[in-house]
Each structure stands twice: as structure tokens, then as C-alpha cells.
Design an enzyme around this catalytic site. Structure first.
Site, PDB file in Angstrom:
ATOM      1  N   GLU A   1       2.327  33.208 -14.117  1.00  0.00           N
ATOM      2  CA  GLU A   1       0.518  33.130 -14.454  1.00  0.00           C
ATOM      3  C   GLU A   1       0.126  32.452 -13.616  1.00  0.00           C
ATOM      4  OE1 GLU A   1      -1.950  33.634 -18.232  1.00  0.00           O
ATOM      5  OE2 GLU A   1      -0.472  31.952 -18.201  1.00  0.00           O
TER       6      GLU A   1
ATOM      7  N   LYS B   1       1.753  37.586 -15.622  1.00  0.00           N
ATOM      8  CA  LYS B   1       0.111  37.651 -16.057  1.00  0.00           C
ATOM      9  C   LYS B   1      -0.821  37.351 -15.666  1.00  0.00           C
ATOM     10  CE  LYS B   1      -1.121  36.002 -20.765  1.00  0.00           C
ATOM     11  NZ  LYS B   1      -0.927  34.844 -22.152  1.00  0.00           N
TER      12      LYS B   1
END
Length: 298
Positions: free
Chosen positions: A176, A213
Site C-alpha cells: 500500500e 492497495k
């Protein structure tokens, strides 16, 4: 067998609920839930209130594997219980929801337009515990605030280095590198990030896969090539501070991306709601996020 079943579930329709607020973001999450700072005296009491909120969500009739394919857990939540069972066991066996674990320890001070992850000296011990509890994968967050070639390259390099350690334990890493929605040049930062992610993904060995993500991009379908990359198991989107309505509108326009929302999922839920009102509000949020994840604009 269970790991293979979890992998199949992650590849199917649905979205990932992010219930992984850490120490820094927990007070704000509790305030949004209607619990003021004065309601707890120390960190232990704060996390107990947060765990109760998460259990209320996880045990709601609306929170099932039909639309929620996975859930990202805070370490304390992973170690806790729901309905008398370990949380990862409850999620998978009772709800059909794949458990993930947030493993980063927060952000280092910003430098060169980015915030790298703090050191994780106990990572391997945490990963062994996660495997023992039946967790499928992990998530770790960095933040990008400016279109810095050097800074973004450092973020991606760190993320992939840690992902190698995670994969060595048989877990699926969710990488992420969040681009802040307040960045003065968000499109510029996202273009650099796409190039760096593609470069590192191309270098992964055959058979190795990760999940990504990512912040919902300013250029629609910017990350569509990543959703088709052979080393990417799934691309999920963070809400990043957008309201649920805006996050869902942006998500519906980006093909191949599904949600992994936190604040946008819990928006409007409060501690003083009756169970009926709470469950109805959560169900409406899940329906909206699921629809944006699977029904894309043409």
C-alpha cells in the site's frame, strides 16, 4: 486446503473491509463513532473500545462473505475474540471472510516528499503468529505526498523488500503506497508510482504474486494495466479521506479495482445506534461499496 479456498475467494467478486486503525488513527475513528476522548483513560481502554466497535461490525448480519471477501485486522484485533472464537477463525469459518493483518508500525517522518514505514524489528515473530492464527495475508502502508522520483522509488523498494519477507512465511502481501489526496500534484505522483510499481512487478520471480492497495487515481483507469499484470493477485482501492459517495463514484469508474475502505465503510455508524439501525446502516454501506466494486461504468 483452506489457503487455496481463501485464494479463490479473494479472486471472486466482493471487496475488502479495512478494520485496521492503529494507535494514531484510533482516537479519530472513535470520535466519528460517537465516543469522545474523555471516554477512556489510557491506550488499553481506547483499544478495548475500538475492538468492541470492530466486533459489532464483524458480527452484524450484514457483514458476511457474500459481499465482503476479506478484512484487514489490527494486531490487537487479530489476537482478540469474536463470539468466543479467535477473530481470524470467526471471520473465515463463520462468515466466509478472508483475514488479513496490518503489519507496519506506522510512518517515519516525511522526507523527499514521502513517508517510509518505520522499522519492523519483530516482523517475523508477528508473521509466525499470524500464520498460526489462520491469517491469509498482510498489509503495510507508506504515504506519498509529492511527485518525487527518488522518494517514490524508495517507497516502492521498501514495500517490495518487506513483501519478500512476508511471502517467505507463505502469506500474501498487500503493498500500500498511498498517494495523499491532498497532494499538490497527485496525478504527477501517481504517474511516477505506476512506473515504479510496474518495474518492480516485472522483476518478481515467476510464481510470486502480490496484491496492491492504491489511492483512487485522478486519471481514470490509470492502474488498469496493473490489474492485468501476471504478478498481481488483486488491486484494491483505499478511500483515502474521500466520502463514501465520492469514493464509490471514483471506484465505479476504475475497471478492475475493488474497494478496501475504512472510513468510507464506517461513515455514519455510531455507538448509540440501536442494533437494528446499526445493521441497516452497515448493510446500506456494504451494498453501495460492493456495487461500486463489481458494477463498473462503461
Amino acid at each position: 486446503m483452506t489457503e487455496n479456498e481463501m485464494a479463490v475467494r479473494i479472486a471472486a467478486d466482493g471487496f475488502i473491509a479495512a478494520l485496521d486503525q492503529s494507535g494514531g488513527s484510533t482516537p479519530g475513528a472513535l470520535r466519528a463513532y460517537g465516543i469522545p476522548d474523555t471516554a477512556y483513560g489510557d491506550e488499553g481502554e481506547m483499544f478495548a473500545l475500538m475492538h468492541a466497535m470492530r466486533v459489532r461490525i464483524m458480527t452484524s448480519p450484514a457483514f458476511t462473505g457474500g459481499k465482503v471477501m476479506g478484512t484487514i485486522l489490527f494486531e490487537g484485533t487479530m489476537d482478540g475474540s469474536a463470539m468466543g472464537r479467535p477473530v481470524p477463525t470467526y471471520l473465515w469459518q463463520e462468515r466466509g471472510i478472508v483475514p488479513f493483518l496490518k503489519v507496519d508500525k506506522g510512518l517515519a517522518p516525511q522526507e523527499d516528499g514521502v513517508s517510509l514505514m518505520k522499522p519492523m524489528p519483530d516482523l517475523d515473530a508477528l508473521l509466525r503468529r499470524a500464520v498460526g492464527l489462520g491469517v491469509f495475508g498482510t498489509k503495510m502502508r507508506s504515504v506519498i505526498s509529492a511527485p518525487s522520483d527518488h522518494g517514490i522509488a524508495a517507497v516502492v523498494e521498501q514495500q517490495f523488500e518487506v513483501a519478500e519477507r512476508i511471502a517467505a512465511h507463505g502469506l500474501m502481501p498487500i503493498i500500500e503506497p498511498e498517494v495523499s489526496i491532498t497532494s499538490l500534484d497527485k496525478p504527477g505522483a501517481e504517474a511516477i508510482l505506476l512506473a515504479e510499481l510496474t518495474r518492480r512487478l516485472d522483476a518478481l520471480p515467476e510464481g510470486r504474486r502480490v496484491m496492491l492497495k492504491l489511492t483512487l487515481p485522478e486519471v481514470t483507469d490509470l492502474y488498469a494495466p496493473l490489474t492485468r499484470h501476471p504478478r498481481v493477485a488483486r488491486v484494491v482501492a483505499l478511500s483515502g479521506g474521500y466520502t463514501r459517495d465520492e469514493a464509490c463514484a471514483r471506484l465505479a469508474a476504475n475497471h478492475g479495482m475493488v474497494a478496501s475502505f475504512s472510513r468510507a465503510l464506517t461513515e455514519g455508524l455510531t455507538a448509540d445506534m440501536s442494533d437494528e439501525a446499526f445493521d441497516a446502516a452497515l448493510a446500506a454501506a456494504i451494498d453501495q461499496i460492493y456495487a461500486a466494486s463489481v458494477n463498473k461504468l462503461r
